[in-house]
Write a protein that holds these residues in place. Structure first.
Motif, mmCIF file in Angstrom:
data_model
loop_
_atom_site.group_PDB
_atom_site.id
_atom_site.type_symbol
_atom_site.label_atom_id
_atom_site.label_comp_id
_atom_site.label_asym_id
_atom_site.label_seq_id
_atom_site.Cartn_x
_atom_site.Cartn_y
_atom_site.Cartn_z
ATOM 1 N N GLY A 28 0.989 -1.148 -0.057
ATOM 2 C CA GLY A 28 -0.023 -0.050 0.058
ATOM 3 C C GLY A 28 0.913 1.196 -0.091
ATOM 4 N N GLY A 29 2.149 1.250 -0.060
ATOM 5 C CA GLY A 29 2.990 2.442 0.103
ATOM 6 C C GLY A 29 3.110 3.079 -1.284
ATOM 7 N N GLY A 30 3.593 4.162 -1.126
ATOM 8 C CA GLY A 30 3.803 5.020 -2.398
ATOM 9 C C GLY A 30 2.785 5.090 -3.460
ATOM 10 N N ARG A 31 1.443 4.989 -3.149
ATOM 11 C CA ARG A 31 0.540 4.893 -3.924
ATOM 12 C C ARG A 31 -0.284 6.504 -4.171
ATOM 13 N N ALA A 32 -0.015 7.103 -3.244
ATOM 14 C CA ALA A 32 -0.534 8.635 -3.268
ATOM 15 C C ALA A 32 -0.497 9.372 -4.410
ATOM 16 N N THR A 33 -1.601 10.233 -4.803
ATOM 17 C CA THR A 33 -1.647 10.972 -6.055
ATOM 18 C C THR A 33 -1.770 12.484 -5.274
ATOM 19 N N GLU A 34 -1.886 12.643 -3.987
ATOM 20 C CA GLU A 34 -1.821 14.013 -3.462
ATOM 21 C C GLU A 34 -1.338 14.128 -2.236
ATOM 22 N N GLY A 35 -0.766 15.232 -1.915
ATOM 23 C CA GLY A 35 0.019 15.157 -0.470
ATOM 24 C C GLY A 35 0.968 16.167 -0.485
ATOM 25 N N ASP A 43 6.735 16.695 -11.881
ATOM 26 C CA ASP A 43 7.428 16.189 -13.019
ATOM 27 C C ASP A 43 7.905 14.571 -13.228
ATOM 28 N N LEU A 44 7.457 13.929 -12.012
ATOM 29 C CA LEU A 44 7.788 12.697 -11.618
ATOM 30 C C LEU A 44 6.772 11.498 -11.834
ATOM 31 N N ILE A 50 5.256 11.771 -2.799
ATOM 32 C CA ILE A 50 4.148 12.529 -3.023
ATOM 33 C C ILE A 50 3.488 12.859 -1.849
ATOM 34 N N SER A 51 3.590 12.188 -0.819
ATOM 35 C CA SER A 51 3.050 12.237 0.503
ATOM 36 C C SER A 51 4.070 12.001 1.640
ATOM 37 N N PRO A 52 4.920 12.782 1.863
ATOM 38 C CA PRO A 52 5.950 12.251 3.204
ATOM 39 C C PRO A 52 5.462 12.771 4.379
ATOM 40 N N SER A 53 4.419 13.753 4.269
ATOM 41 C CA SER A 53 4.152 14.341 5.743
ATOM 42 C C SER A 53 2.826 14.631 5.665
ATOM 43 N N VAL A 54 2.437 15.352 6.775
ATOM 44 C CA VAL A 54 0.910 15.591 7.160
ATOM 45 C C VAL A 54 0.983 16.909 7.690
ATOM 46 N N ASP A 55 0.066 17.691 7.315
ATOM 47 C CA ASP A 55 -0.067 19.157 8.089
ATOM 48 C C ASP A 55 -1.276 18.784 8.986
#
Length: 366
Positions: A28-35, A43-44, A50-55
């Motif tokens: 389930g990892g690395g599937r984010a499309t927003e973050g 560009d990648l 794409i989602s390394p952290s949370v606010d």
């Protein structure tokens, strides 16, 4: 854990929860499309951070991890700006309990309670440049676990984290015979006259005390660490005298003679199980007092109790004629223990104003 334990094959699955895999699902990892990294990865495309952290919004609570099966948390890595170390609260709930077993300001849990970075190299906690926080406290649970972060102030806090845990039949069997990790925070600021600072008060159940972290702000000249720590076990508190009584504050944390290396004065140190990694000296401006951070992990020497436990520490210096002087210092503590139940009596958590670090405004202008 020794080498044979590492090499032993167990019926275990390893999972990890992070902003890149919020539920720890297999593949389930690395599937984010927003973050928070979406613009950086424009560009990648998917799979590229794409989602390394949370606010975490101001005045809100974020659920960092939710696990609905038996397991054991083996490692937590986390980082956030130092302005958040006393305004974010880490909580852990075991086996569906409505009450947290862990309730501690984030920085204090990772031995950085003063809002200024201290390198900590110990068996259970590692804090690395510049604010990389690591916990290796084993956290077993029998049915499920929930970890949250509460933001006590009205500003966004960006948090990076990873929670690694084990699950599977072997872990479930091990968890069934294990205690639950608890961590309680208290602050005395200032300590009232001729009173002791409480670390734990009337915790009921069977368990073992495994760790202490303290911040100590000195509010008067002279030596501050003559006081004794006392462990009241299994009815001791009713008698008024402890079974385990220390000989002095610096002795409890493994030091001696005022932590004073001649020519160097107070000298910071950190070892696998005890240390004073932080010595903050006056800067001639707003930081007018000496402040210290200390830890002791009772990993190889846990303090066992069968019925109840109370722990406190004295604050003593010296006055004329070589007499003890009770001090009115700024003392906070994190007490860690394993207990046979997922919740325990704990103090009301302090208001955010009472967490403020002297000389460090909670909501700085810069």
């Amino acid at each position: 854990m020794n080498l044979p334990d590492i090499a032993r094959l167990r019926s275990v699955s390893t999972r990890s929860i992070s902003p890149e895999n919020f539920d720890g699902a297999k593949a389930g990892g690395g599937r984010a499309t927003e973050g928070t990294g979406a613009a950086c990865a424009a560009d990648l495309g998917p799979g590229w951070k794409i989602s390394p952290s949370v606010d975490v919004a101001g005045l809100s609570t974020f659920e960092m991890a939710s696990i609905d099966e038996p397991g054991r948390i083996t490692h937590i890595w986390l980082t956030t700006h130092r302005d958040n170390w006393r305004t974010l609260v880490l909580r852990a709930y075991w086996d569906g309990s409505d009450e947290p077993a862990i309730e501690v300001p984030l920085g204090d849990f990772f031995c950085n309670g003063w809002g200024t970075f201290a390198q900590v190299s110990s068996h259970m906690i590692a804090a690395n440049p510049n604010g990389g926080f690591n916990s290796y406290w084993p956290m077993p649970f029998r049915e499920g676990a929930r970890l949250t972060i509460e933001n006590l102030v009205d500003r966004v806090a960006t948090v990076y984290y990873q929670v690694t845990y084990e699950t599977g039949p072997t872990v479930a069997e091990e968890a069934a015979g294990s205690g639950y990790l608890h961590a309680q925070y208290r602050r005395s600021n200032p300590l009232p006259d001729k009173e002791t600072h409480p670390l734990l008060t009337a915790v009921e159940g069977r368990g073992q005390y495994v760790g202490t972290y303290m911040t100590w702000g000195v509010n008067s000249p002279g030596w501050w660490g003559e006081g004794e720590i006392k462990f009241y076990l299994d009815g001791d508190a009713e008698e008024g005298f402890p079974t385990i009584c220390g000989t002095g504050t610096e002795d409890y944390f493994g030091g001696a003679w005022n932590f004073d290396v001649p020519g160097q004065g107070y000298t910071a140190y950190h070892t696998p199980y005890l240390g004073m990694p932080q010595v903050l000296r006056p800067d001639g401006l707003y930081r007018s007092q000496q402040r210290f951070g200390l830890y002791r992990w009772h990993v190889v020497d846990p303090i066992h109790f069968e019925r109840d436990l109370t722990v406190d520490i004295q604050a003593l210096g010296w006055k004329s004629a070589h007499r003890y002087r009770p001090l009115h210092d700024d003392i906070s503590s994190v007490a860690l223990f394993y207990l046979d139940r997922p919740a325990a009596a704990r103090p009301a958590f302090p208001h955010v104003d009472d967490l403020e670090v002297a000389g460090e405004p909670m909501d700085p202008l810069t």
